[in-house]
Scaffold this motif. Structure first.
Motif, mmCIF file in Angstrom:
data_model
loop_
_atom_site.group_PDB
_atom_site.id
_atom_site.type_symbol
_atom_site.label_atom_id
_atom_site.label_comp_id
_atom_site.label_asym_id
_atom_site.label_seq_id
_atom_site.Cartn_x
_atom_site.Cartn_y
_atom_site.Cartn_z
ATOM 1 N N HIS A 42 4.871 -2.977 -6.401
ATOM 2 C CA HIS A 42 6.331 -2.996 -6.451
ATOM 3 C C HIS A 42 6.897 -1.730 -7.067
ATOM 4 O O HIS A 42 7.761 -1.777 -7.939
ATOM 5 N N LEU A 43 6.427 -0.585 -6.620
ATOM 6 C CA LEU A 43 7.019 0.682 -7.036
ATOM 7 C C LEU A 43 8.417 0.774 -6.427
ATOM 8 O O LEU A 43 8.634 0.388 -5.278
ATOM 9 N N PHE A 44 9.365 1.312 -7.194
ATOM 10 C CA PHE A 44 10.762 1.311 -6.748
ATOM 11 C C PHE A 44 11.507 2.438 -7.447
ATOM 12 O O PHE A 44 11.299 2.682 -8.635
ATOM 13 N N ASP A 45 12.346 3.145 -6.709
ATOM 14 C CA ASP A 45 13.156 4.207 -7.300
ATOM 15 C C ASP A 45 14.424 4.368 -6.477
ATOM 16 O O ASP A 45 14.451 5.099 -5.479
ATOM 17 N N ALA A 46 15.480 3.682 -6.875
ATOM 18 C CA ALA A 46 16.728 3.695 -6.118
ATOM 19 C C ALA A 46 17.336 5.085 -6.065
ATOM 20 O O ALA A 46 17.952 5.468 -5.064
ATOM 21 N N GLY A 47 17.166 5.867 -7.139
ATOM 22 C CA GLY A 47 17.730 7.208 -7.164
ATOM 23 C C GLY A 47 17.159 8.107 -6.086
ATOM 24 O O GLY A 47 17.841 9.013 -5.596
ATOM 25 N N ARG A 48 15.926 7.866 -5.697
ATOM 26 C CA ARG A 48 15.295 8.635 -4.628
ATOM 27 C C ARG A 48 15.323 7.881 -3.301
ATOM 28 O O ARG A 48 14.652 8.246 -2.354
ATOM 29 N N ARG A 49 16.077 6.789 -3.275
ATOM 30 C CA ARG A 49 16.216 5.922 -2.099
ATOM 31 C C ARG A 49 14.844 5.440 -1.617
ATOM 32 O O ARG A 49 14.575 5.364 -0.422
ATOM 33 N N PHE A 50 14.005 5.108 -2.582
ATOM 34 C CA PHE A 50 12.705 4.506 -2.277
ATOM 35 C C PHE A 50 12.784 3.030 -2.660
ATOM 36 O O PHE A 50 12.779 2.683 -3.841
ATOM 37 N N ARG A 70 0.872 -1.189 0.000
ATOM 38 C CA ARG A 70 0.000 0.000 0.000
ATOM 39 C C ARG A 70 0.912 1.242 0.000
ATOM 40 O O ARG A 70 0.895 2.052 0.927
ATOM 41 N N GLU A 71 1.695 1.375 -1.081
ATOM 42 C CA GLU A 71 2.820 2.302 -1.051
ATOM 43 C C GLU A 71 2.735 3.451 -2.041
ATOM 44 O O GLU A 71 3.681 4.231 -2.180
ATOM 45 N N HIS A 72 1.629 3.606 -2.734
ATOM 46 C CA HIS A 72 1.545 4.662 -3.748
ATOM 47 C C HIS A 72 1.819 6.041 -3.149
ATOM 48 O O HIS A 72 2.520 6.860 -3.744
ATOM 49 N N ALA A 73 1.250 6.303 -1.973
ATOM 50 C CA ALA A 73 1.421 7.607 -1.334
ATOM 51 C C ALA A 73 2.876 7.866 -0.999
ATOM 52 O O ALA A 73 3.402 8.965 -1.221
ATOM 53 N N HIS A 74 3.537 6.857 -0.461
ATOM 54 C CA HIS A 74 4.929 7.025 -0.047
ATOM 55 C C HIS A 74 5.819 7.302 -1.254
ATOM 56 O O HIS A 74 6.720 8.143 -1.191
ATOM 57 N N ALA A 75 5.561 6.587 -2.344
ATOM 58 C CA ALA A 75 6.347 6.807 -3.557
ATOM 59 C C ALA A 75 6.138 8.224 -4.088
ATOM 60 O O ALA A 75 7.095 8.936 -4.406
ATOM 61 N N LEU A 76 4.889 8.636 -4.168
ATOM 62 C CA LEU A 76 4.573 9.960 -4.706
ATOM 63 C C LEU A 76 5.200 11.060 -3.863
ATOM 64 O O LEU A 76 5.837 11.981 -4.389
ATOM 65 N N LEU A 77 5.042 10.976 -2.547
ATOM 66 C CA LEU A 77 5.537 12.038 -1.681
ATOM 67 C C LEU A 77 7.042 11.959 -1.465
ATOM 68 O O LEU A 77 7.656 12.916 -0.989
ATOM 69 N N ARG A 78 7.620 10.837 -1.833
ATOM 70 C CA ARG A 78 9.075 10.731 -1.805
ATOM 71 C C ARG A 78 9.687 11.380 -3.049
ATOM 72 O O ARG A 78 10.892 11.583 -3.114
ATOM 73 N N GLY A 79 8.847 11.701 -4.006
ATOM 74 C CA GLY A 79 9.333 12.392 -5.190
ATOM 75 C C GLY A 79 9.260 11.609 -6.476
ATOM 76 O O GLY A 79 9.650 12.110 -7.538
ATOM 77 N N VAL A 80 8.772 10.367 -6.418
ATOM 78 C CA VAL A 80 8.602 9.601 -7.646
ATOM 79 C C VAL A 80 7.490 10.282 -8.453
ATOM 80 O O VAL A 80 6.383 10.484 -7.937
#
Length: 324
Positions: free
Chosen positions: A99-107, A64-74
C-alpha cells in the motif's frame, strides 16, 4: 536513443532491481514483515512505460508496485521506511509493501485486491475529463485481473465515457500460481480489450525501449483522442509470486530460459555494443545505486514507530454539518 537516454533507462532498471533484492534480504532478516511481492525480471515495463508520462498524470498500481512508486519519484527512503512500518514511510507505516501511496506525486497505490485499481483509475480519469484537464491515468495490473469483472466494467465505462486511461497489463504468465493457459481460453489479451473497442498494442516486456515506445504511442493517442488505450506488456517475473510462495507450479528450466532474457543485461549489452554506454557508465550507475540503497536502509532503521495514541487518527472522516 542517445547516451543520456540509455543511462537514464539503465539507471531506472538497476535501481529497481537492487532495491528489490535488498528487500528480499531484509525480509529474510525479519526487518520487513507481512507480504512482499517483488518485481525482479519485470523492470523494463515500469522503467520504459513510466517515462512516457508527465508529472500531472496519475499512476495506479497493484501490490507489486515498488518499482512504480520508485520511478514515479517516491524517495527510496520513504519506500523502505514504509516497508519497515515506520511513521516516516509514504503511508506513515500503515500500508506496508502493498500500500505505497503518494498523492503529491499522483501515485495512488498500491492496491492489494486483484483488479481493484481499474475502477479507481476510471474514477480519476473521469474527474480529469470533467475538469477539462489533459491528463492521463496509467493503470497497471497483472493478467489475472483480466478474469475479474472489474476489468470488463472498467474498459466498458472508459470507452462509453471517453476517458483518458492507459490500461497497462503486465502479463507475466502466472496469476499467482495459475498459468495463463489454464486461466483464460483466449490468451491474447489484446483481443479481450479490443472487444470493447479499445485500441491495443502488445509489446515485448523484456525490452525497455520497446516498452517506452509502446507507452509513448498509447499516451499520444489518449491525449489526442481523449479515450482509453490498452497495452499488453509480455514479461516474466524471475522470483516467486511472493516470499511465501513455494513455486511448485512452474518448471525451473522455464525460469532459467526467461532469465537468459534478463532486461537489464540485454539492455546493458546492447548499449555497450552500440557505444551508447561504457563500462565506466555502468559502474557509476551501480555505485550510485548502492549508496542510495545504503542510505534508504539507514533511514528506515532510524525511523520511529507511530505512537499508540495516534492509532485512531485518520480512520474516519470528521463529521460536518451535524451529520455523521
Amino acid at each position: 536513443m542517445d547516451h543520456d537516454d540509455a543511462r537514464l533507462l539503465l539507471s531506472d532498471m538497476v535501481r529497481v532491481r537492487r532495491m528489490e533484492e535488498k528487500c528480499a534480504e531484509l525480509y529474510s532478516a525479519s526487518k520487513i514483515r507481512g507480504f512482499l511481492h517483488l518485481y525482479v525480471g519485470e523492470e523494463a515495463v515500469a522503467a520504459g512505460s513510466l517515462r512516457a508520462l508527465e508529472a500531472d498524470d496519475a499512476v495506479v498500481a497493484t501490490y507489486r508496485e515498488h518499482a512504480h512508486a520508485l520511478l514515479r519519484g517516491v524517495p527510496m527512503t520513504s519506500i523502505l521506511a514504509e516497508m519497515f512500518g515506520k511513521e516516516q514511510g509514504c503511508s506513515r507505516g500503515r500500508g506496508g509493501s502493498m500500500h505505497l501511496f503518494d498523492a503529491g506525486r499522483r501515485f495512488y497505490g498500491g492496491n492489494a485486491i486483484v483488479a481493484a485499481g481499474l475502477p479507481l483509475a476510471v474514477g480519476l480519469a473521469l474527474a480529469d475529463a470533467y475538469q477539462g484537464r489533459n491528463r492521463v491515468t496509467a493503470c497497471y495490473f497483472g493478467e489475472g485481473a483480466v478474469a475479474e469483472g472489474a476489468f470488463h466494467e472498467s474498459l466498458n465505462m472508459a470507452v462509453l465515457w471517453h476517458l483518458p486511461v492507459l490500461f497497462c497489463c503486465e502479463n507475466n504468465l502466472y496469476a499467482m500460481g495459475t498459468a495463463l493457459r489454464r486461466e483464460l481460453s483466449q490468451t491474447d489479451l489484446t483481443v479481450k480489450a479490443a472487444a470493447y473497442n479499445v485500441p491495443t498494442l502488445a509489446v515485448d516486456g523484456m525490452d525497455v525501449t520497446a516498452c517506452r515506445s509502446a507507452a509513448q504511442e498509447a499516451v499520444e493517442h489518449i491525449r489526442r483522442s481523449g479515450g482509453p488505450f490498452f497495452v499488453e506488456f509480455r514479461t516474466y517475473r524471475f522470483r516467486p509470486h511472493s516470499m511465501f510462495d513455494p513455486e511448485l507450479y512452474r518448471d525451473k528450466v522455464e525460469v532459467e530460459q526467461w532469465r537468459q532474457r534478463d532486461p537489464i543485461q540485454m539492455f546493458t549489452d546492447r548499449c555497450v555494443a552500440e557505444g551508447l554506454l561504457g563500462p565506466d557508465d555502468v559502474a557509476a550507475i551501480e555505485e550510485a545505486t548502492d549508496v542510495e540503497i545504503r542510505d534508504a536502509v539507514a533511514f528506515a532503521e532510524a525511523g520511529t514507530w507511530e505512537d499508540v495514541a495516534d492509532l485512531e487518527t485518520d480512520l474516519m472522516t470528521p463529521a460536518s454539518g451535524g451529520q455523521a
